[in-house]
Write a protein that holds these residues in place. Structure first.
Motif, PDB file in Angstrom:
ATOM      1  N   ASN A  80       0.846  -1.196   0.000  1.00  0.00           N
ATOM      2  CA  ASN A  80       0.000   0.000   0.000  1.00  0.00           C
ATOM      3  C   ASN A  80       0.883   1.248   0.000  1.00  0.00           C
ATOM      4  OD1 ASN A  80      -3.018   0.880   0.606  1.00  0.00           O
ATOM      5  ND2 ASN A  80      -1.700   2.257   1.761  1.00  0.00           N
ATOM      6  N   ILE A  81       0.531   2.229  -0.824  1.00  0.00           N
ATOM      7  CA  ILE A  81       1.245   3.506  -0.842  1.00  0.00           C
ATOM      8  C   ILE A  81       0.243   4.623  -0.585  1.00  0.00           C
ATOM      9  CG2 ILE A  81       2.608   5.131  -2.196  1.00  0.00           C
ATOM     10  CD1 ILE A  81       3.723   2.859  -3.770  1.00  0.00           C
ATOM     11  N   LYS A  82       0.597   5.484   0.351  1.00  0.00           N
ATOM     12  CA  LYS A  82      -0.225   6.652   0.624  1.00  0.00           C
ATOM     13  C   LYS A  82       0.627   7.875   0.351  1.00  0.00           C
ATOM     14  CE  LYS A  82      -3.218   8.743   4.160  1.00  0.00           C
ATOM     15  NZ  LYS A  82      -3.673   8.671   5.574  1.00  0.00           N
ATOM     16  N   ALA A  83       0.224   8.664  -0.659  1.00  0.00           N
ATOM     17  CA  ALA A  83       1.057   9.796  -1.083  1.00  0.00           C
ATOM     18  C   ALA A  83       0.173  10.922  -1.603  1.00  0.00           C
ATOM     19  CB  ALA A  83       2.050   9.350  -2.150  1.00  0.00           C
ATOM     20  N   TYR A  84      -0.664  11.450  -0.747  1.00  0.00           N
ATOM     21  CA  TYR A  84      -1.505  12.587  -1.122  1.00  0.00           C
ATOM     22  C   TYR A  84      -0.663  13.862  -1.143  1.00  0.00           C
ATOM     23  CZ  TYR A  84      -5.831   9.882  -0.589  1.00  0.00           C
ATOM     24  OH  TYR A  84      -6.834   8.967  -0.735  1.00  0.00           O
ATOM     25  N   ASP A  85      -0.962  14.734  -2.091  1.00  0.00           N
ATOM     26  CA  ASP A  85      -0.220  15.998  -2.191  1.00  0.00           C
ATOM     27  C   ASP A  85      -0.363  16.829  -0.921  1.00  0.00           C
ATOM     28  OD1 ASP A  85       0.715  15.440  -4.726  1.00  0.00           O
ATOM     29  OD2 ASP A  85      -0.946  16.439  -5.755  1.00  0.00           O
ATOM     30  N   VAL A 101       4.737   3.738   2.821  1.00  0.00           N
ATOM     31  CA  VAL A 101       4.682   2.492   2.052  1.00  0.00           C
ATOM     32  C   VAL A 101       4.594   1.347   3.047  1.00  0.00           C
ATOM     33  CG1 VAL A 101       5.831   1.025   0.363  1.00  0.00           C
ATOM     34  CG2 VAL A 101       6.097   3.515   0.225  1.00  0.00           C
ATOM     35  N   THR A 102       3.584   0.482   2.869  1.00  0.00           N
ATOM     36  CA  THR A 102       3.355  -0.634   3.781  1.00  0.00           C
ATOM     37  C   THR A 102       3.258  -1.923   2.970  1.00  0.00           C
ATOM     38  OG1 THR A 102       2.044   0.859   5.159  1.00  0.00           O
ATOM     39  CG2 THR A 102       1.911  -1.491   5.656  1.00  0.00           C
ATOM     40  N   ALA A 131      18.918   6.695  -4.065  1.00  0.00           N
ATOM     41  CA  ALA A 131      19.402   6.181  -2.779  1.00  0.00           C
ATOM     42  C   ALA A 131      18.346   5.272  -2.155  1.00  0.00           C
ATOM     43  CB  ALA A 131      19.721   7.332  -1.838  1.00  0.00           C
ATOM     44  N   VAL A 132      18.766   4.069  -1.768  1.00  0.00           N
ATOM     45  CA  VAL A 132      17.842   3.116  -1.147  1.00  0.00           C
ATOM     46  C   VAL A 132      17.595   3.519   0.302  1.00  0.00           C
ATOM     47  CG1 VAL A 132      17.464   0.721  -0.484  1.00  0.00           C
ATOM     48  CG2 VAL A 132      18.608   1.241  -2.638  1.00  0.00           C
ATOM     49  N   LEU A 133      16.328   3.776   0.624  1.00  0.00           N
ATOM     50  CA  LEU A 133      15.968   4.143   1.993  1.00  0.00           C
ATOM     51  C   LEU A 133      15.727   2.907   2.846  1.00  0.00           C
ATOM     52  CD1 LEU A 133      13.469   7.092   1.344  1.00  0.00           C
ATOM     53  CD2 LEU A 133      15.901   7.229   1.897  1.00  0.00           C
ATOM     54  N   ALA A 134      15.097   1.887   2.260  1.00  0.00           N
ATOM     55  CA  ALA A 134      14.794   0.672   3.023  1.00  0.00           C
ATOM     56  C   ALA A 134      14.331  -0.431   2.084  1.00  0.00           C
ATOM     57  CB  ALA A 134      13.704   0.948   4.061  1.00  0.00           C
ATOM     58  N   ILE A 135      14.477  -1.659   2.554  1.00  0.00           N
ATOM     59  CA  ILE A 135      13.898  -2.824   1.887  1.00  0.00           C
ATOM     60  C   ILE A 135      12.884  -3.411   2.858  1.00  0.00           C
ATOM     61  CG2 ILE A 135      14.336  -5.105   0.924  1.00  0.00           C
ATOM     62  CD1 ILE A 135      17.105  -4.137   0.129  1.00  0.00           C
ATOM     63  N   LEU A 136      11.621  -3.368   2.468  1.00  0.00           N
ATOM     64  CA  LEU A 136      10.535  -3.744   3.368  1.00  0.00           C
ATOM     65  C   LEU A 136      10.062  -5.165   3.116  1.00  0.00           C
ATOM     66  CD1 LEU A 136       8.319  -0.515   3.058  1.00  0.00           C
ATOM     67  CD2 LEU A 136      10.232  -0.931   4.607  1.00  0.00           C
ATOM     68  N   THR A 137       9.696  -5.842   4.202  1.00  0.00           N
ATOM     69  CA  THR A 137       9.069  -7.164   4.163  1.00  0.00           C
ATOM     70  C   THR A 137       7.694  -7.048   4.824  1.00  0.00           C
ATOM     71  OG1 THR A 137      10.232  -7.713   6.210  1.00  0.00           O
ATOM     72  CG2 THR A 137      11.273  -8.408   4.147  1.00  0.00           C
ATOM     73  N   PRO A 138       6.864  -8.101   4.777  1.00  0.00           N
ATOM     74  CA  PRO A 138       5.504  -7.996   5.319  1.00  0.00           C
ATOM     75  C   PRO A 138       5.448  -7.428   6.732  1.00  0.00           C
ATOM     76  CG  PRO A 138       5.713 -10.010   4.077  1.00  0.00           C
ATOM     77  CD  PRO A 138       7.081  -9.405   4.119  1.00  0.00           C
ATOM     78  N   ASN A 139       4.444  -6.570   6.948  1.00  0.00           N
ATOM     79  CA  ASN A 139       4.198  -5.903   8.222  1.00  0.00           C
ATOM     80  C   ASN A 139       5.281  -4.890   8.591  1.00  0.00           C
ATOM     81  OD1 ASN A 139       1.684  -7.173   8.887  1.00  0.00           O
ATOM     82  ND2 ASN A 139       2.847  -9.030   9.354  1.00  0.00           N
ATOM     83  N   GLN A 140       5.943  -4.360   7.558  1.00  0.00           N
ATOM     84  CA  GLN A 140       6.871  -3.242   7.758  1.00  0.00           C
ATOM     85  C   GLN A 140       6.363  -2.040   6.975  1.00  0.00           C
ATOM     86  OE1 GLN A 140      10.822  -4.745   6.685  1.00  0.00           O
ATOM     87  NE2 GLN A 140      11.341  -4.798   8.857  1.00  0.00           N
ATOM     88  N   GLN A 141       6.620  -0.860   7.529  1.00  0.00           N
ATOM     89  CA  GLN A 141       6.161   0.378   6.906  1.00  0.00           C
ATOM     90  C   GLN A 141       7.260   1.427   7.001  1.00  0.00           C
ATOM     91  OE1 GLN A 141       3.400   3.353   8.923  1.00  0.00           O
ATOM     92  NE2 GLN A 141       1.959   2.427   7.461  1.00  0.00           N
ATOM     93  N   ILE A 142       7.447   2.156   5.921  1.00  0.00           N
ATOM     94  CA  ILE A 142       8.368   3.288   5.951  1.00  0.00           C
ATOM     95  C   ILE A 142       7.567   4.566   5.726  1.00  0.00           C
ATOM     96  CG2 ILE A 142       8.932   3.163   3.474  1.00  0.00           C
ATOM     97  CD1 ILE A 142      11.751   4.117   4.207  1.00  0.00           C
ATOM     98  N   LYS A 177      -2.552  -5.323   7.793  1.00  0.00           N
ATOM     99  CA  LYS A 177      -3.972  -5.416   7.436  1.00  0.00           C
ATOM    100  C   LYS A 177      -4.768  -4.229   7.985  1.00  0.00           C
ATOM    101  CE  LYS A 177      -5.616  -8.356  11.251  1.00  0.00           C
ATOM    102  NZ  LYS A 177      -6.319  -9.621  11.578  1.00  0.00           N
ATOM    103  N   ASN A 178      -4.280  -3.626   9.064  1.00  0.00           N
ATOM    104  CA  ASN A 178      -4.949  -2.433   9.584  1.00  0.00           C
ATOM    105  C   ASN A 178      -4.747  -1.238   8.654  1.00  0.00           C
ATOM    106  OD1 ASN A 178      -5.752  -3.919  11.788  1.00  0.00           O
ATOM    107  ND2 ASN A 178      -4.124  -3.162  13.136  1.00  0.00           N
ATOM    108  N   THR A 179      -3.563  -1.172   8.054  1.00  0.00           N
ATOM    109  CA  THR A 179      -3.259  -0.069   7.143  1.00  0.00           C
ATOM    110  C   THR A 179      -4.085  -0.150   5.869  1.00  0.00           C
ATOM    111  OG1 THR A 179      -0.999   0.033   7.998  1.00  0.00           O
ATOM    112  CG2 THR A 179      -1.400   1.082   5.867  1.00  0.00           C
ATOM    113  N   VAL A 180      -4.337  -1.375   5.398  1.00  0.00           N
ATOM    114  CA  VAL A 180      -5.056  -1.543   4.128  1.00  0.00           C
ATOM    115  C   VAL A 180      -6.541  -1.829   4.346  1.00  0.00           C
ATOM    116  CG1 VAL A 180      -2.961  -2.328   2.998  1.00  0.00           C
ATOM    117  CG2 VAL A 180      -4.518  -4.004   3.977  1.00  0.00           C
TER     118      VAL A 180
END
Length: 342
Positions: free
Chosen positions: A204-209, A216-217, A230-241, A258-261
């Motif tokens: 899931n990506i949330k990016a409202y202006d 990103v979840t 530049a790589v900020l992070a590599i995410l796996t399930p149940n991780q959010q940046i 699942k709460n985020t989505v």
């Protein structure tokens, strides 16, 4: 001084005693000078160094003709050729060819390169972009590669009508992506300077202006998040940046994905689906056995969207009306009956 250095390097080259550095230096001289200059440098210096051992005149003339075949040296001096001179002559002949090759390479473009350039130009056709915008309702978008995205309210996505060598889209707002796996082509979602790159996963990506942050979840698979390159992070399930657009700082957190989505979990999208497939999907969602009795009804296809958390009864009434069917509830589950849709 330059002539003496060139002659010295030539002598080392002929005797095969060049160090790697000397060989590199000598070939640089060959590459950067024109062919006449190189020949003059070495021939003038070495002309009188050969012993007075005479060769057969016919053989000498033959060798000299091969070595001095370049137009640049038609007026060259004619020496007495010795055995040592043969080594110099052979090396000189190679250098002439190398010099001509380097010069021709810089002055003209090989045909193969021209063909490649033309292919690039010919294939650089304008890409037809499609844009989907939502108002106060969610919308499911089917992407060209079979991936899907569910857009939240007041969101938009732009994507090519057909993916080429890359799979890339641009998102504004919020979207839940389910990406079809492709090892050869990564999938990129652009949100301003932030890019989310995957091979095949759900996130899931949330990016409202209007928001100060982009989040990103990940619900399935693995996701790389980049700020420019530049790589900020590599995410796996149940991780959010979360990424602050103003100060460019990011935070990585453990979440319940699942709460985020949850905003889209009550949505049901039936997109050109058979009645049998719909029954299976509803059985899983509502944990109830649903079967289609008539084989001809099983193949009926339809499209429908349910976005308001409709009950199972409400959904069944609508899809049965689409497909000339009725449903009946018993202790063993729900049975859909009908005469088919033809």
């Amino acid at each position: 001084m330059e002539q003496e250095r060139s002659s010295y390097l030539f002598n080392k080259y002929v005797s095969r005693t060049c160090s790697p550095a000397e060989l590199k230096e000598f070939m640089a001289i060959v590459k950067n000078a024109d062919d006449a200059t190189v020949i003059d440098l070495v021939m003038d210096n070495f002309w009188n160094q050969s012993p007075e051992v005479e060769l057969n005149p016919v053989k000498a003339d033959s060798i000299l003709t091969k070595v001095l075949s370049s137009d640049a040296k038609k007026d060259a001096k004619t020496p007495n050729l010795s055995v040592q001179w043969l080594g110099w002559a052979a090396a000189l002949f190679i250098i002439c060819l190398a010099t001509l090759y380097f010069n021709n390479k810089t002055k003209t473009t090989p045909p193969a390169a021209n063909q490649t350039a033309k292919k690039v130009v010919q294939s650089d056709k304008p890409v037809e972009l499609l844009t989907v915008k939502t108002g106060n309702e969610h919308q499911k978008v089917n992407l060209p590669d079979g991936s899907t995205v569910i857009l939240n309210n007041n969101s938009s996505i732009s994507y090519p009508k057909v993916f080429g060598v890359k799979r890339a889209v641009t998102l504004t707002g919020e979207g839940y992506f389910d990406i079809r796996h492709d090892l050869k082509k990564s999938f990129t979602v652009h949100t301003g300077n932030l890019s989310t790159v995957v091979l095949g996963t759900a996130f899931n990506i949330k990016a409202y202006d209007r928001d100060h942050e982009i989040s990103v979840t990940v619900t399935r698979g693995k996701v790389s998040v980049l700020d420019s390159n530049a790589v900020l992070a590599i995410l796996t399930p149940n991780q959010q940046i979360t990424f602050n657009k103003k100060d460019k700082l990011s935070n990585l957190n453990k979440v319940i994905a699942k709460n985020t989505v949850q905003w889209q979990e009550s949505d049901i999208f039936f997109d050109d689906i058979s009645l049998e497939e719909a029954a299976q999907a509803l059985s899983k969602r509502f944990n109830t056995t649903i079967t289609v009795e008539n084989d001809s009804s099983k193949k009926c296809r339809f499209t429908a969207t349910f976005l308001k958390g409709e009950s199972l009864d409400e959904i069944l009434k609508i899809i049965c009306s689409y497909n000339h069917a009725q449903y009946q509830t018993t202790a063993g589950g729900i049975t859909i009956k009908g005469d088919g849709c033809e």
